[in-house]
Design a protein around this motif. Structure first.
Motif, PDB file in Angstrom:
ATOM      1  N   UNK A 155      28.518  37.061  28.008  1.00 56.21           N
ATOM      2  CA  UNK A 155      29.372  36.539  29.056  1.00 56.21           C
ATOM      3  C   UNK A 155      30.759  36.210  28.509  1.00 56.21           C
ATOM      4  N   UNK A 156      31.384  37.180  27.854  1.00 55.76           N
ATOM      5  CA  UNK A 156      32.754  37.009  27.400  1.00 55.76           C
ATOM      6  C   UNK A 156      33.719  37.131  28.573  1.00 55.76           C
ATOM      7  N   UNK A 157      34.733  36.302  28.582  1.00 54.87           N
ATOM      8  CA  UNK A 157      35.685  36.247  29.681  1.00 54.87           C
ATOM      9  C   UNK A 157      37.106  36.219  29.147  1.00 54.87           C
ATOM     10  N   UNK A 158      38.022  36.768  29.936  1.00 52.94           N
ATOM     11  CA  UNK A 158      39.440  36.603  29.666  1.00 52.94           C
ATOM     12  C   UNK A 158      39.953  35.444  30.512  1.00 52.94           C
ATOM     13  N   UNK A 159      40.581  34.500  29.854  1.00 51.93           N
ATOM     14  CA  UNK A 159      41.120  33.317  30.515  1.00 51.93           C
ATOM     15  C   UNK A 159      42.642  33.389  30.512  1.00 51.93           C
ATOM     16  N   UNK A 160      43.235  33.316  31.692  1.00 47.57           N
ATOM     17  CA  UNK A 160      44.688  33.359  31.835  1.00 47.57           C
ATOM     18  C   UNK A 160      45.168  32.025  32.387  1.00 47.57           C
ATOM     19  N   UNK A 161      46.160  31.417  31.715  1.00 51.44           N
ATOM     20  CA  UNK A 161      46.717  30.127  32.122  1.00 51.44           C
ATOM     21  C   UNK A 161      48.200  30.296  32.424  1.00 51.44           C
TER      22      UNK A 161
END
Length: 241
Positions: A155-161
């Motif tokens: 469950x790898x995710x890309x997180x954008x802030x």
């Protein structure tokens, strides 16, 4: 003065062609073969890039440029290798070219160089070497990627802030953002961080085990950075459609 059909020149015997057309030294048949092989290999490299690359970009659109890049370099090398004058002229022509498109992901640059390397080999007439080098390189990279993926959570995710503030008191530091995330995620990799006066844009690759970890770090980030925009995207969806 009448012009001569290039196709007629290409199929004339070599001795006659060199006698009457000293500058028509490009073998049309070999050029067509190399262009076809280049297109096939560029398509294979593009497929590999979409499937195995982890670059934070639209991999589908980016990989569509590979065939055009491959065929262009093949044509340049094929023409230039036949004439020293053209080679020297090309150096002067390319000295005024400036590429303005930024390549921020090292992995994108690596795949571009792979396309260029294969294209140079094909343009130089080293067709077998180009095919073998391309296949071996992609197989080795695939093996390394699959071996590395065993250590990565599914469950790898890309997180954008994305954060903007008009409050001059707010302190913006990448270390603060990373410290918050490290408390709640199992794996954290910084992929991009752009900052300015009272704003920042950041992209991370994270791995989690439970969905509640997302709720926890989102709550903490929203408390510290009022009005922050948070986006999450599964890794395989980066390729687009």
């Amino acid at each position: 003065m009448e012009t001569v059909d290039p196709l007629l020149i290409a199929f004339l015997p070599k001795d006659i062609r060199s006698m009457f057309f000293p500058y028509a030294s490009v073998q049309l048949g070999a050029l067509i073969l190399n262009l076809l092989m280049g297109f096939i290999m560029a398509s294979i490299i593009g497929f590999h890039f979409r499937k195995y690359a982890s670059a934070f970009c639209n991999r589908q659109d980016f990989s569509r440029l590979f065939p055009l890049l491959m065929l262009t370099v093949i044509l340049i090398i094929t023409v230039v290798k036949a004439s020293l004058a053209l080679a020297l002229g090309l150096v002067g022509a390319l000295s005024i070219v400036r590429f303005r498109t930024p390549i921020k992901e090292p992995e994108e640059l690596v795949y571009l160089f792979l396309n260029i390397g294969v294209a140079v080999a094909l343009g130089a007439g080293q067709t077998l070497a180009a095919i073998v080098a391309c296949v071996v390189t992609l197989l080795l990279v695939t093996w390394v990627k699959k071996r590395h993926s065993k250590d990565v959570q599914e469950n790898g995710l890309f997180l954008s802030l994305n954060y903007r503030s008009d409050d001059p008191v707010v302190n913006i530091a990448i270390s603060d953002v990373k410290n918050i995330l490290e408390q709640y995620v199992d794996r954290l990799e910084l992929r991009r961080f752009d900052t300015g006066e009272q704003h920042f844009d950041a992209a991370f690759f994270i791995s989690i085990k439970e969905a509640k970890q997302i709720d926890e770090f989102m709550h903490t980030l929203k408390q510290k950075y009022q009005g922050i925009n948070i986006s999450l995207l599964e890794q395989h969806n980066i390729a687009g459609v």
